[in-house]
Design an enzyme around this catalytic site. Structure first.
Site, short mmCIF file in Angstrom:
data_model
loop_
_atom_site.label_atom_id
_atom_site.label_comp_id
_atom_site.label_asym_id
_atom_site.label_seq_id
_atom_site.Cartn_x
_atom_site.Cartn_y
_atom_site.Cartn_z
CG HIS A 134 -2.00 -1.05 1.14
ND1 HIS A 134 -2.80 -1.39 2.21
CD2 HIS A 134 -2.41 -1.85 0.12
CE1 HIS A 134 -3.63 -2.36 1.86
NE2 HIS A 134 -3.41 -2.66 0.61
CB CYS A 169 5.27 14.71 -9.07
SG CYS A 169 4.79 16.23 -9.94
CG ASN A 175 -6.35 -10.22 14.26
OD1 ASN A 175 -5.57 -9.27 14.22
ND2 ASN A 175 -7.63 -10.09 13.96
CD GLU A 206 -11.84 -8.31 16.87
OE1 GLU A 206 -12.09 -7.53 15.92
OE2 GLU A 206 -12.30 -8.16 18.02
CB CYS A 209 1.14 -9.45 16.85
SG CYS A 209 -0.30 -9.80 15.82
#
Length: 310
Positions: free
Chosen positions: A158, A166, A275, A277, A293
């Site tokens: 990401h 630019c 995790n 949950e 973690c």
């Protein structure tokens, strides 16, 4: 040439957030498995035998370092959620507001350090590299904490807060300035009563390439934008080769990354979820380890008794 597992032509490559996986012709191969195990000894046997480990990380890993996740209750910047601001439409409509948001996030990160989860991953990668084994980290995070922890084989799918692109010439450049431009100094406060700074566009970060001067944007993937096809191909190669996959600190609702581990599991490779949950993907995996973690990963990735020692 073998077909790609996650190539843009076969699966979505656009960043989006969903509670259920998108429909696809391949979805039927991701069958629900028996309830995942939380037996660490069994996981450690898989870990000891693995030669190529893929680790997919999300915001939950960095949350333990105090990084805002902008998810759930209290997940707002002023009155906005990240999905309201992290879009090309928001930037086109109000680049000053979006730059305030990212300036705030950049400044927050300057005081954050990798936590034991990040460090366990980086130390495991370095140790196994010396044994001829491979660990690759595929992260959705844009905070660079994996890099800061020492991880080398890193795919930041990401992007990163500390690069700009630019909008005119397309130049991508690292940028660690604080503030990134004078007009943003002291701006970006997250409190809901804070008024937007309304910085003129010509005072926002600008390209320094000769003869350009175009408006800069954060070099991150916004909701509704496609991930870089070259990075997706790298991810595909790593996932096709891995013989163990860890999913750490991710809600498994942001696509396309939410598809990665279920596709690995569909070919019989052990997948372990770490995790706080359960997630929409939990039942597809062989292992699930609840809890922070920073507590579960150091135990999971510690040297195994069968490892060679120098």
């Amino acid at each position: 040439m073998r077909p790609l597992l996650i190539a843009p032509g076969r699966f979505i490559s656009q960043l989006c957030c969903r509670r259920k996986p998108p429909a696809s012709p391949q979805s039927k191969i991701c069958l629900t498995m028996a309830r995942p195990s939380s037996n660490m000894a069994d996981f450690r046997k898989c870990f000891a035998n693995a030669k190529h480990i893929a680790i997919i990380s999300g915001a939950g890993v960095s949350a333990e370092s105090g990084v805002p996740t902008f998810r759930g209750a209290g997940g707002y910047w002023r009155k906005w959620q990240a999905q309201d601001l992290a879009t090309p439409q928001a930037f086109a409509r109000n680049p000053s507001q979006v730059w305030e948001f990212y300036h705030y996030r950049r400044e927050v990160m300057r005081s954050k350090e990798p936590n034991p989860g990040h460090l366990a991953i980086a130390q495991c990668e370095a140790r196994l590299r010396d044994q001829g084994r491979r660990v690759v980290v595929i992260t959705q995070n844009i905070d660079e904490l994996h890099r800061k922890a020492g991880t080398k084989n890193l795919l930041e799918i990401h992007g990163t807060l500390f690069k700009t692109r630019c909008t005119s010439c397309g130049t991508v450049a690292e940028n660690y300035r604080s503030p990134i431009c004078p007009a943003l100094a002291g701006k970006g406060a997250p409190e809901p009563e804070t008024q937007d700074a309304r910085i003129p566009v010509d005072k926002l970060p600008r390209c320094e390439e000769a003869g350009c001067g175009g408006l800069l944007r954060p070099h991150v993937v916004w909701f509704g934008e496609n991930l870089d096809p070259a990075i997706l191909e790298e991810v595909d190669r790593e996932l096709a080769l891995c013989d163990l996959c860890l999913v750490v600190g991710t809600s498994s609702v942001v696509y396309p990354a939410a598809m990665f581990a279920p596709q690995v599991a569909s070919r019989g490779v052990p997948v372990a979820e770490f995790n706080m949950e359960t997630t929409p993907a939990t039942d597809r995996f062989r292992f699930h380890f609840p809890g922070p973690c920073g507590k579960t990963l150091p135990e999971a990735l510690a040297p195994h008794e069968t490892e060679r020692t120098s």
